[in-house]
Write a protein that holds these residues in place. Structure first.
Motif, PDB file in Angstrom:
ATOM      1  N   LEU A 110     -48.672 -31.384  45.029  1.00  0.00           N
ATOM      2  CA  LEU A 110     -48.070 -32.710  44.889  1.00  0.00           C
ATOM      3  C   LEU A 110     -46.795 -32.677  44.045  1.00  0.00           C
ATOM      4  O   LEU A 110     -45.814 -33.344  44.377  1.00  0.00           O
ATOM      5  N   LEU A 111     -46.809 -31.892  42.975  1.00  0.00           N
ATOM      6  CA  LEU A 111     -45.621 -31.813  42.124  1.00  0.00           C
ATOM      7  C   LEU A 111     -44.457 -31.173  42.880  1.00  0.00           C
ATOM      8  O   LEU A 111     -43.321 -31.664  42.815  1.00  0.00           O
ATOM      9  N   ALA A 112     -44.733 -30.079  43.599  1.00  0.00           N
ATOM     10  CA  ALA A 112     -43.682 -29.407  44.369  1.00  0.00           C
ATOM     11  C   ALA A 112     -43.117 -30.336  45.448  1.00  0.00           C
ATOM     12  O   ALA A 112     -41.904 -30.386  45.673  1.00  0.00           O
ATOM     13  N   THR A 113     -44.015 -31.065  46.118  1.00  0.00           N
ATOM     14  CA  THR A 113     -43.576 -32.015  47.146  1.00  0.00           C
ATOM     15  C   THR A 113     -42.686 -33.097  46.533  1.00  0.00           C
ATOM     16  O   THR A 113     -41.637 -33.446  47.082  1.00  0.00           O
ATOM     17  N   PHE A 114     -43.107 -33.616  45.393  1.00  0.00           N
ATOM     18  CA  PHE A 114     -42.318 -34.638  44.696  1.00  0.00           C
ATOM     19  C   PHE A 114     -40.932 -34.109  44.331  1.00  0.00           C
ATOM     20  O   PHE A 114     -39.910 -34.781  44.567  1.00  0.00           O
ATOM     21  N   LEU A 115     -40.869 -32.904  43.774  1.00  0.00           N
ATOM     22  CA  LEU A 115     -39.583 -32.340  43.350  1.00  0.00           C
ATOM     23  C   LEU A 115     -38.657 -32.113  44.537  1.00  0.00           C
ATOM     24  O   LEU A 115     -37.445 -32.342  44.447  1.00  0.00           O
ATOM     25  N   MET A 116     -39.219 -31.681  45.662  1.00  0.00           N
ATOM     26  CA  MET A 116     -38.387 -31.477  46.850  1.00  0.00           C
ATOM     27  C   MET A 116     -37.886 -32.800  47.410  1.00  0.00           C
ATOM     28  O   MET A 116     -36.768 -32.885  47.924  1.00  0.00           O
ATOM     29  N   ARG A 117     -38.703 -33.860  47.305  1.00  0.00           N
ATOM     30  CA  ARG A 117     -38.227 -35.186  47.740  1.00  0.00           C
ATOM     31  C   ARG A 117     -37.085 -35.663  46.846  1.00  0.00           C
ATOM     32  O   ARG A 117     -36.140 -36.302  47.304  1.00  0.00           O
ATOM     33  N   VAL A 118     -37.161 -35.334  45.558  1.00  0.00           N
ATOM     34  CA  VAL A 118     -36.072 -35.693  44.640  1.00  0.00           C
ATOM     35  C   VAL A 118     -34.781 -34.971  45.041  1.00  0.00           C
ATOM     36  O   VAL A 118     -33.693 -35.565  45.058  1.00  0.00           O
ATOM     37  N   LEU A 119     -34.906 -33.681  45.396  1.00  0.00           N
ATOM     38  CA  LEU A 119     -33.723 -32.915  45.815  1.00  0.00           C
ATOM     39  C   LEU A 119     -33.152 -33.453  47.125  1.00  0.00           C
ATOM     40  O   LEU A 119     -31.930 -33.493  47.309  1.00  0.00           O
ATOM     41  N   VAL A 120     -34.038 -33.861  48.045  1.00  0.00           N
ATOM     42  CA  VAL A 120     -33.567 -34.495  49.282  1.00  0.00           C
ATOM     43  C   VAL A 120     -32.766 -35.746  48.947  1.00  0.00           C
ATOM     44  O   VAL A 120     -31.697 -36.000  49.514  1.00  0.00           O
ATOM     45  N   GLY A 121     -33.272 -36.536  48.008  1.00  0.00           N
ATOM     46  CA  GLY A 121     -32.567 -37.743  47.592  1.00  0.00           C
ATOM     47  C   GLY A 121     -31.206 -37.448  47.001  1.00  0.00           C
ATOM     48  O   GLY A 121     -30.239 -38.191  47.221  1.00  0.00           O
ATOM     49  N   LEU A 122     -31.106 -36.355  46.265  1.00  0.00           N
ATOM     50  CA  LEU A 122     -29.823 -35.984  45.674  1.00  0.00           C
ATOM     51  C   LEU A 122     -28.814 -35.635  46.756  1.00  0.00           C
ATOM     52  O   LEU A 122     -27.617 -35.963  46.646  1.00  0.00           O
ATOM     53  N   MET A 123     -29.270 -34.973  47.816  1.00  0.00           N
ATOM     54  CA  MET A 123     -28.370 -34.652  48.930  1.00  0.00           C
ATOM     55  C   MET A 123     -27.939 -35.924  49.671  1.00  0.00           C
ATOM     56  O   MET A 123     -26.788 -36.054  50.100  1.00  0.00           O
ATOM     57  N   ILE A 124     -28.865 -36.866  49.808  1.00  0.00           N
ATOM     58  CA  ILE A 124     -28.530 -38.143  50.445  1.00  0.00           C
ATOM     59  C   ILE A 124     -27.505 -38.896  49.609  1.00  0.00           C
ATOM     60  O   ILE A 124     -26.630 -39.592  50.137  1.00  0.00           O
ATOM     61  N   ALA A 125     -27.593 -38.731  48.285  1.00  0.00           N
ATOM     62  CA  ALA A 125     -26.655 -39.408  47.380  1.00  0.00           C
ATOM     63  C   ALA A 125     -25.210 -39.036  47.684  1.00  0.00           C
ATOM     64  O   ALA A 125     -24.298 -39.839  47.463  1.00  0.00           O
ATOM     65  N   VAL A 126     -25.007 -37.828  48.181  1.00  0.00           N
ATOM     66  CA  VAL A 126     -23.645 -37.405  48.532  1.00  0.00           C
ATOM     67  C   VAL A 126     -23.073 -38.302  49.629  1.00  0.00           C
ATOM     68  O   VAL A 126     -21.922 -38.736  49.565  1.00  0.00           O
ATOM     69  N   ASP A 127     -23.886 -38.595  50.654  1.00  0.00           N
ATOM     70  CA  ASP A 127     -23.407 -39.466  51.730  1.00  0.00           C
ATOM     71  C   ASP A 127     -23.206 -40.888  51.241  1.00  0.00           C
ATOM     72  O   ASP A 127     -22.283 -41.585  51.673  1.00  0.00           O
ATOM     73  N   TYR A 128     -24.057 -41.357  50.348  1.00  0.00           N
ATOM     74  CA  TYR A 128     -23.944 -42.715  49.845  1.00  0.00           C
ATOM     75  C   TYR A 128     -22.687 -42.918  49.005  1.00  0.00           C
ATOM     76  O   TYR A 128     -22.153 -44.021  48.940  1.00  0.00           O
ATOM     77  N   THR A 129     -22.233 -41.869  48.349  1.00  0.00           N
ATOM     78  CA  THR A 129     -21.081 -41.990  47.447  1.00  0.00           C
ATOM     79  C   THR A 129     -19.835 -41.334  48.042  1.00  0.00           C
ATOM     80  O   THR A 129     -18.875 -42.023  48.387  1.00  0.00           O
ATOM     81  N   ALA A 130     -19.864 -40.023  48.175  1.00  0.00           N
ATOM     82  CA  ALA A 130     -18.691 -39.311  48.684  1.00  0.00           C
ATOM     83  C   ALA A 130     -18.361 -39.715  50.117  1.00  0.00           C
ATOM     84  O   ALA A 130     -17.186 -39.869  50.482  1.00  0.00           O
ATOM     85  N   GLY A 131     -19.400 -39.896  50.955  1.00  0.00           N
ATOM     86  CA  GLY A 131     -19.158 -40.264  52.347  1.00  0.00           C
ATOM     87  C   GLY A 131     -18.522 -41.626  52.480  1.00  0.00           C
ATOM     88  O   GLY A 131     -17.526 -41.808  53.187  1.00  0.00           O
ATOM     89  N   ASN A 132     -19.090 -42.593  51.799  1.00  0.00           N
ATOM     90  CA  ASN A 132     -18.553 -43.952  51.847  1.00  0.00           C
ATOM     91  C   ASN A 132     -17.143 -44.015  51.276  1.00  0.00           C
ATOM     92  O   ASN A 132     -16.268 -44.720  51.772  1.00  0.00           O
ATOM     93  N   THR A 133     -16.906 -43.240  50.210  1.00  0.00           N
ATOM     94  CA  THR A 133     -15.597 -43.235  49.571  1.00  0.00           C
ATOM     95  C   THR A 133     -14.537 -42.588  50.462  1.00  0.00           C
ATOM     96  O   THR A 133     -13.420 -43.112  50.605  1.00  0.00           O
TER      97      THR A 133
END
Length: 457
Positions: A110-133
């Motif tokens: 569960l901890l490993a799954t949670f941490l990988m979901r956090v990393l996925v979110g960080l990659m999505i953050a690039v599209d939300y910020t850099a992509g939109n900009t």
């Protein structure tokens, strides 16, 4: 932005739509679809995993919110995009998202799954910020708001596809939920390959802010032709540019009001939207409705209707009117569901669907309004800060609402969301600036002055 131009070259933001604009737009569309899919699929996968392994309520909330917690890294990503450029991040993030998603196939921890979901979110953050900009810094001024408002269609389609995936990813027993977690890798890889082939250009505005106006002119000439270039204001800014500012600049007197409005509106919207959407089966079950899949498709269908409706009215209302009205009507629906505990089931479904339409219509504001709140010199950092606030709200909603629903009642969850939306509406009524060029122009033409004038881009 000042549109004064040199005698020899016209300001590149006045250029008509061309292949470079469409190329960038398609690259961002693919990213938005992938982002929506990856966020939604986590909730569906956790619900499926509970059939095979025991997951405490806290971990259900954490794994469901993991992607959204990672998205809170948008502040870091936004600052990074202002420092190293939007293009570099966008050329890499989807490859990493695909790789991280594949890693979830090899663990049930569960901890490993949670941490990988956090990393996925960080990659999505690039599209939300850099992509939109990157998109807003290339699109023609007249087309920017319209094209950005349409992005939410593709994000919503991805989100709905994530929900519908549960009907197709079946029959693998205990591996089913893992395959759901891995499935975003397919869309991430398609997006990454397209961006590599399309060769996204660097943002001219970013190059100017780095003190490289000549490099910016070269990029414009290569992609739009010799008759297009920088404005006089950009040329002057390029001579004195200083990119070594702190992220705290968005909390200075110049930007604080806009940062606060963007953060409050986006966080309140995200708390409610993601908290309800990701764990829809749990909430619907607590409402006493047995056919959760039917309600899920009704809710997601209403969401798509809402987004399309939002696009229709987006340029017919001012940004302030849209924002305030959407919060008010959405809040009324949830408060009605919360207070009227004996509401007939059929009426409950109607009100719940209406809420989905209304709140989803407000998603249209997420891309255009947040970008319009900041000028190009701090746009990556400003948008990143606002998105960070929104993901904190989203993660809180995704983590808390299942717990509140289980320990208290679904009505209490609806009341909390309704009160939060009411607060955001009042906050926007008092402080939200108007950023629509069309409506600002109308005010100036009527002699009424400009109330809450936005920053110039």
């Amino acid at each position: 932005m000042n549109s004064e131009i040199t005698p020899k070259k016209r300001f590149y933001k006045l250029a008509p739509l061309s292949l470079v604009h469409l190329r960038i737009y398609l690259a961002i569309i693919l990213g938005q679809f992938t982002c929506g899919y990856a966020i939604e699929i986590s909730g569906t996968a956790v619900t499926e995993a509970q059939k095979y392994i025991t997951i405490p309520d806290v971990w259900v909330g954490l794994i469901g919110a993991g992607t959204l917690i990672g998205l809170a890294g948008s502040l870091l990503v936004g600052k990074l995009s202002d420092k190293v450029g939007r293009r570099r991040l966008l050329m890499l993030n989807m490859y990493l998202l695909a790789l991280i998603s594949l890693g979830q196939l090899f663990t049930s921890n569960l901890l490993a799954t949670f941490l990988m979901r956090v990393l996925v979110g960080l990659m999505i953050a690039v599209d939300y910020t850099a992509g939109n900009t990157l998109l807003i810094e290339w699109l023609p001024l007249k087309e920017s708001g319209r094209f950005q408002s349409h992005l939410v269609i593709y994000w919503t389609l991805g989100f709905i596809a994530g929900y519908a995936a549960s009907a197709f990813i079946t029959g693998f027993d205990s591996m089913t939920w893992k395959l759901m977690m891995v499935s975003p890798a397919v869309f991430a890889l398609i997006t990454a390959v397209f961006r590599s082939v399309a060769k996204l250009p660097t943002s001219p505005s970013w190059l100017v802010n780095q003190g490289k106006p000549q490099a910016a002119q070269k990029v414009i000439r290569k992609n739009l032709g010799h008759k297009w270039g920088l404005s006089d204001k950009q040329k002057d800014a390029g001579k004195t540019a200083d990119a070594s500012f702190s992220w705290t600049v968005v909390f200075t007197r110049k930007y604080l009001r806009n940062t606060s409005v963007g953060g409050v509106f986006y966080a309140a919207q995200s708390f409610t939207f993601f908290g309800i959407s990701i764990f829809l089966p749990i909430l619907v079950g607590q409402m006493g409705i047995t056919d959760t899949k039917m309600v899920g498709y009704l809710y997601n269908g209403s969401m798509l209707v809402g987004v399309l409706l939002g696009i229709v009215v987006f340029n017919r209302l001012s940004r302030r009117q849209f924002l305030i009205g959407d919060f008010a009507l959405s809040a009324v629906c949830l408060l009605l569901l919360g207070f009227w505990r004996t509401m007939p089931t059929q009426l409950e479904l109607v009100v719940f669907s209406l809420f989905s339409v209304l709140l989803s219509a407000g998603l249209v504001m997420d891309y255009a309004y947040t970008s319009e709140l900041f000028d190009s010199s701090v746009r990556g950092t400003g948008v990143g800060m606002v998105v960070t606030f929104s993901r904190i709200g989203a993660a809180a909603g995704t983590f808390l609402l299942p717990i509140i629903t289980t320990s208290m009642s679904v009505q209490m969850a609806m009341l909390i969301c309704g009160v939060l939306l009411s607060f955001a509406g009042l906050f926007s009524l008092v402080l939200a600036p108007e950023t629509s060029r069309k409506h600002l122009a109308r005010k100036m033409e009527s002699g009424a002055g400009v109330h809450n004038a936005p920053l110039q881009h």
